[in-house]
Design a protein around this motif. Structure first.
Motif, short mmCIF file in Angstrom:
data_model
loop_
_atom_site.label_atom_id
_atom_site.label_comp_id
_atom_site.label_asym_id
_atom_site.label_seq_id
_atom_site.Cartn_x
_atom_site.Cartn_y
_atom_site.Cartn_z
N VAL A 136 1.39 -1.07 -0.03
CA VAL A 136 -0.32 0.07 0.23
C VAL A 136 0.81 1.25 0.45
O VAL A 136 1.69 1.22 0.33
CB VAL A 136 -1.10 -0.17 1.70
CG1 VAL A 136 -1.54 1.06 1.05
CG2 VAL A 136 -2.19 -1.08 1.20
N VAL A 137 0.33 2.14 -0.84
CA VAL A 137 1.40 3.40 -0.99
C VAL A 137 0.22 4.25 -0.90
O VAL A 137 -0.21 4.75 -1.99
CB VAL A 137 2.21 3.42 -1.93
CG1 VAL A 137 2.86 5.16 -2.36
CG2 VAL A 137 2.98 2.55 -2.39
N ALA A 138 0.73 5.48 -0.29
CA ALA A 138 -0.82 6.91 -0.22
C ALA A 138 -0.44 7.62 0.28
O ALA A 138 0.85 7.69 0.78
CB ALA A 138 -2.02 6.24 1.29
N TYR A 139 -0.66 8.48 0.13
CA TYR A 139 0.11 10.17 0.13
C TYR A 139 -0.64 10.65 0.91
O TYR A 139 -2.11 11.28 0.16
CB TYR A 139 0.09 10.81 -0.93
CG TYR A 139 1.07 9.80 -2.37
CD1 TYR A 139 2.67 10.11 -2.22
CD2 TYR A 139 0.60 9.59 -3.44
CE1 TYR A 139 3.25 9.44 -2.60
CE2 TYR A 139 2.32 8.26 -4.22
CZ TYR A 139 2.77 8.62 -3.79
OH TYR A 139 3.31 7.35 -4.57
N PRO A 185 -5.84 10.53 2.54
CA PRO A 185 -5.18 10.64 2.16
C PRO A 185 -5.37 9.43 0.81
O PRO A 185 -6.28 9.12 0.47
CB PRO A 185 -3.89 9.13 2.83
CG PRO A 185 -4.61 9.86 4.43
CD PRO A 185 -6.13 9.78 4.02
N PHE A 186 -4.13 9.45 -0.37
CA PHE A 186 -4.46 8.92 -1.74
C PHE A 186 -4.47 8.05 -1.86
O PHE A 186 -2.81 8.30 -1.75
CB PHE A 186 -4.62 10.17 -2.59
CG PHE A 186 -4.27 9.83 -4.51
CD1 PHE A 186 -5.23 9.38 -4.41
CD2 PHE A 186 -3.53 9.19 -4.95
CE1 PHE A 186 -5.74 8.53 -6.01
CE2 PHE A 186 -3.83 8.79 -5.72
CZ PHE A 186 -4.79 8.05 -6.62
N CYS A 187 -4.80 7.09 -2.46
CA CYS A 187 -4.33 5.77 -2.46
C CYS A 187 -3.59 5.41 -3.44
O CYS A 187 -4.59 5.25 -4.03
CB CYS A 187 -4.89 4.72 -1.12
SG CYS A 187 -4.43 2.80 -1.82
N PRO A 190 8.18 5.13 1.00
CA PRO A 190 8.34 3.94 2.16
C PRO A 190 7.15 3.69 1.83
O PRO A 190 6.36 4.07 1.69
CB PRO A 190 8.47 4.90 3.25
CG PRO A 190 8.05 6.37 3.01
CD PRO A 190 9.03 6.94 1.35
N PRO A 191 7.04 2.63 1.53
CA PRO A 191 5.51 1.55 2.13
C PRO A 191 4.22 2.07 3.05
O PRO A 191 5.09 1.96 4.65
CB PRO A 191 5.62 0.44 1.93
CG PRO A 191 6.85 -0.13 2.64
CD PRO A 191 8.09 1.36 1.92
N THR A 192 3.48 2.19 2.83
CA THR A 192 2.64 2.64 3.75
C THR A 192 2.41 1.54 4.81
O THR A 192 2.21 1.66 5.69
CB THR A 192 0.93 3.73 3.06
OG1 THR A 192 1.66 4.52 2.31
CG2 THR A 192 0.15 4.12 4.62
#
Length: 253
Positions: free
Chosen positions: A10-13, A20-22, A59-61
């Motif tokens: 999972v990568v979320a910003y 957060p935007f996934c 970094p991965p969420t």
């Protein structure tokens, strides 16, 4: 040891005053040694975010991304990888030769070994005649060739290439196919994203298609022969449906 192993990534910003935007959502896949794998998806599907995580830049969420069994953030893992980013920016006041010398020295190469590699790589990407021309005077396609040569410095075991054929003319694309075949013949594993589906169809052993950060299809190219009109048609129909249309057709049969 698997060159690439992604598990429940999972990568979320974070965003100001918004949830957060996934960009990558519970993504899992592997790339096996010696494969050429095409990583496909529409714009915004999460390809570049996945690649940034594999390179240790993001970094991965949640979940994990591993390179040859090591965490993607491990510097030892990155030493085994040749990387071409989607947008490669090189100093306009260096030449291709000087650019490769700089990156080669950062990679730990020196002296005659580095000189020999630079000359061989410039020849391999058909850029020897521009070796001492300033980068600012090169076309987009020529700069892409510089980037490809940079990714090959040090004979990496794994190549991760983001939009590798961007800016290349038809001759450049054919030369790229030959170059990737040569890299695979020496034992390299290749993982790349591209919107050039004809190139993918001619190069890859296997494709992965992601949509909205999720893996929705995975096939060997040989398995698609006779089952789809073309890779482009299959890709468009699958992305528009948001799921693998071949699984639907098999279930209905």
């Amino acid at each position: 040891m698997l060159p690439i192993e992604v598990s429940h990534l999972v990568v979320a910003y974070r965003r100001w005053f918004k949830p957060p935007f996934c960009a990558v959502d519970d993504l899992s896949f592997v790339v096996r040694e010696g494969e050429i794998v095409g990583f496909l998806g529409a714009n915004g599907a999460g390809k570049t975010s996945t690649i940034k995580t594999l390179m240790g830049f993001q970094p991965p969420t949640a979940g994990t991304a591993r390179i040859f069994g090591m965490d993607a953030t491990d510097a030892r893992a990155r030493q085994l990888v040749g990387f071409l980013p989607e947008t490669a920016l090189y100093s306009p006041y260096l030449t291709p030769y000087e650019t490769l010398r700089l990156y080669g020295e950062l990679h730990g190469l020196r002296g005659r070994q580095l000189k020999a590699q630079i000359e061989a790589l410039l020849e391999a990407v058909n850029l020897s005649h521009k070796a001492h021309t300033l980068n600012k005077n090169l076309s987009k396609g020529m700069l892409q060739r510089v980037g490809i040569a940079q990714a090959l410095l040090g004979d990496p075991k794994l190549l991760i290439l983001d939009e590798v054929s961007s800016g290349l003319d038809p001759i450049g694309k054919r030369e790229l196919r030959d170059l990737l075949a040569t890299q695979r013949a020496r034992g390299a594993t290749i993982f790349f994203s591209s919107h050039e589906l004809a190139e993918v169809a001619s190069i890859c052993d296997r494709i992965l298609i992601i949509h909205r950060g999720r893996l929705i299809a995975e096939h060997r190219l040989s398995d698609l022969t006779g089952r789809v009109e073309s890779l482009e048609d299959y890709f468009i129909r699958t992305v528009q449906a948001g799921r693998d249309i071949l699984h639907e057709e098999a279930s209905a049969a």
